[in-house]
Design an enzyme around this catalytic site. Structure first.
Site, PDB file in Angstrom:
ATOM      1  N   ARG A  52     -43.674 -15.068   4.129  1.00  0.00           N
ATOM      2  CA  ARG A  52     -44.412 -16.321   3.880  1.00  0.00           C
ATOM      3  C   ARG A  52     -45.385 -16.605   5.025  1.00  0.00           C
ATOM      4  NH1 ARG A  52     -40.985 -21.712   2.713  1.00  0.00           N
ATOM      5  NH2 ARG A  52     -40.689 -21.634   4.964  1.00  0.00           N
ATOM      6  N   LYS A 151     -48.226 -22.732   4.798  1.00  0.00           N
ATOM      7  CA  LYS A 151     -47.473 -23.525   5.771  1.00  0.00           C
ATOM      8  C   LYS A 151     -48.333 -23.579   7.033  1.00  0.00           C
ATOM      9  CE  LYS A 151     -42.654 -24.064   7.265  1.00  0.00           C
ATOM     10  NZ  LYS A 151     -42.463 -25.456   6.901  1.00  0.00           N
ATOM     11  N   GLU A 184     -42.885 -32.487  -4.113  1.00  0.00           N
ATOM     12  CA  GLU A 184     -41.759 -32.225  -3.206  1.00  0.00           C
ATOM     13  C   GLU A 184     -41.637 -33.392  -2.246  1.00  0.00           C
ATOM     14  OE1 GLU A 184     -42.691 -28.776  -0.773  1.00  0.00           O
ATOM     15  OE2 GLU A 184     -44.795 -29.334  -0.717  1.00  0.00           O
TER      16      GLU A 184
HETATM   17  N1  PMP Z   1     -41.680 -28.260   1.598  1.00  0.00           N
HETATM   18  C1  PMP Z   1     -42.319 -28.453   2.759  1.00  0.00           C
HETATM   19  C2  PMP Z   1     -43.587 -29.213   2.764  1.00  0.00           C
HETATM   20  C3  PMP Z   1     -41.783 -27.948   3.952  1.00  0.00           C
HETATM   21  O1  PMP Z   1     -42.418 -28.121   5.115  1.00  0.00           O
HETATM   22  C4  PMP Z   1     -40.562 -27.231   3.903  1.00  0.00           C
HETATM   23  C5  PMP Z   1     -39.984 -26.647   5.160  1.00  0.00           C
HETATM   24  N2  PMP Z   1     -39.440 -27.635   6.008  1.00  0.00           N
HETATM   25  C6  PMP Z   1     -39.922 -27.083   2.672  1.00  0.00           C
HETATM   26  C7  PMP Z   1     -40.524 -27.589   1.535  1.00  0.00           C
HETATM   27  C8  PMP Z   1     -38.623 -26.336   2.548  1.00  0.00           C
HETATM   28  O2  PMP Z   1     -38.856 -24.975   2.762  1.00  0.00           O
HETATM   29  P1  PMP Z   1     -37.738 -24.020   3.384  1.00  0.00           P
HETATM   30  O3  PMP Z   1     -36.557 -24.089   2.496  1.00  0.00           O
HETATM   31  O4  PMP Z   1     -38.371 -22.679   3.404  1.00  0.00           O
HETATM   32  O5  PMP Z   1     -37.447 -24.535   4.747  1.00  0.00           O
END
Ligand code: PMP
Length: 286
Positions: A52, A151, A184
């Protein structure tokens, strides 16, 4: 406690881990990052996090000046140097120092930073009782502006939504996309449970495809629980039987109230509890 930080090609005490004030990561949020977690000395789904990170970097045309394998090794070294078999790792790649203009072509030396530390996002009792959240007025960034799948170091949009949550006395907030659909939370993915089926918004709802989200979907499948990607509206959350959020730092957290509406019975539901327990066992063993 002073940490040992990996900066470019070596480990240094945190006081010596410095980047230039001309770094475009600082000046413009021009860079990418990852947050991952080690359990008993092993980073959970490290390869998925590295993939990622590389995808995020490619999307902003940033070349990471180290290979995936070398970076994975550096992560392990950083955890070991800090004696953190159970810890949180932040990987940051900046565009590097440039001029005071935007021009990415005039930057050089992208910085590679690895910080290992502990993290605790929410008090323990919230895992047992569940969170109250609200919907933020700040929408998740439109995919035609900055894709939420990247990200990037530019999290101001999410921070605005987090502030709204805090102003309403909540530790998280729901973000909708530009179509008014559920995207989200500010740093966590969202799941709803309805009539025994687990639902989560698809990538094109404008979300970061969480690694924890993927792991929970896999665990649901293993447990014989129907789990699907589906477009969700706030109505679907208001009328859900259960809701929970997932993230690397947060893991699996029940949500029991949204916008003043109790979800289901207002207590963490059985499928949420089952998946939280399965995730806990999956990452910690046993
Ligand atoms: N959405 C956002 C905007 C995030 O920054 C994150 C990570 N903190 C997540 C979802 C969750 O992703 P992950 O399970 O890979 O930590």
């Amino acid at each position: 406690m002073s940490r040992i930080v990996y900066l470019n090609d070596r480990l240094v005490p945190e006081e010596q881990a410095r980047v230039s004030v001309f770094d475009h990561g600082l000046l413009y949020g021009d860079g990418v990052f990852e947050g991952m977690r080690a359990y008993s000395g092993r980073v959970f789904r490290m390869q998925a996090h590295l993939d990622r990170l590389w995808d995020s970097a490619r999307a902003i045309a940033l070349e990471i000046p180290i290979g995936k394998e070398a970076l994975a090794h550096a992560v392990d070294e950083t955890l070991a140097a800090n004696q953190l078999p159970d810890g949180y790792v932040r990987l940051v790649i900046t565009r590097g120092a440039g001029t005071l203009g935007l021009d990415p072509a005039r930057t050089k030396n992208p910085q590679v930073i690895i910080i290992a530390d502990t993290i605790s996002l929410y008090p323990r009792e919230l895992y047992d009782r569940g969170l109250r959240i609200v919907t933020a007025a700040t929408q998740r960034s439109h995919p035609a502006t900055l894709s939420p799948r990247i990200k990037s170091l530019n999290y101001l949009n999410n921070i605005m939504a987090k502030l709204e949550g805090q102003q309403a006395g909540c530790v998280e907030a729901l973000m909708l996309n530009h179509k008014g659909e559920v995207a989200e939370c500010t740093a966590d993915n969202v799941f709803a449970v309805r009539r025994g089926i687990v639902l989560t918004p698809p990538p094109d709802a404008g979300i970061l495809e969480g690694i924890t989200r993927g792991a929970v979907m896999d665990l649901a499948k293993t447990a014989g629980i129907d789990c699907r990607e589906a477009t969700l509206t706030r109505h679907d959350l208001y009328t859900a039987d259960e809701m929970f959020i997932t993230g690397t730092a947060a893991e699996v957290v029940p949500v029991v109230e949204i916008d003043g509406r109790k979800i289901g019975d207002g207590i963490p539901g059985p499928i949420t509890k089952r998946l939280a327990a399965d995730f806990h066992a999956h990452v910690r063993g046993g």
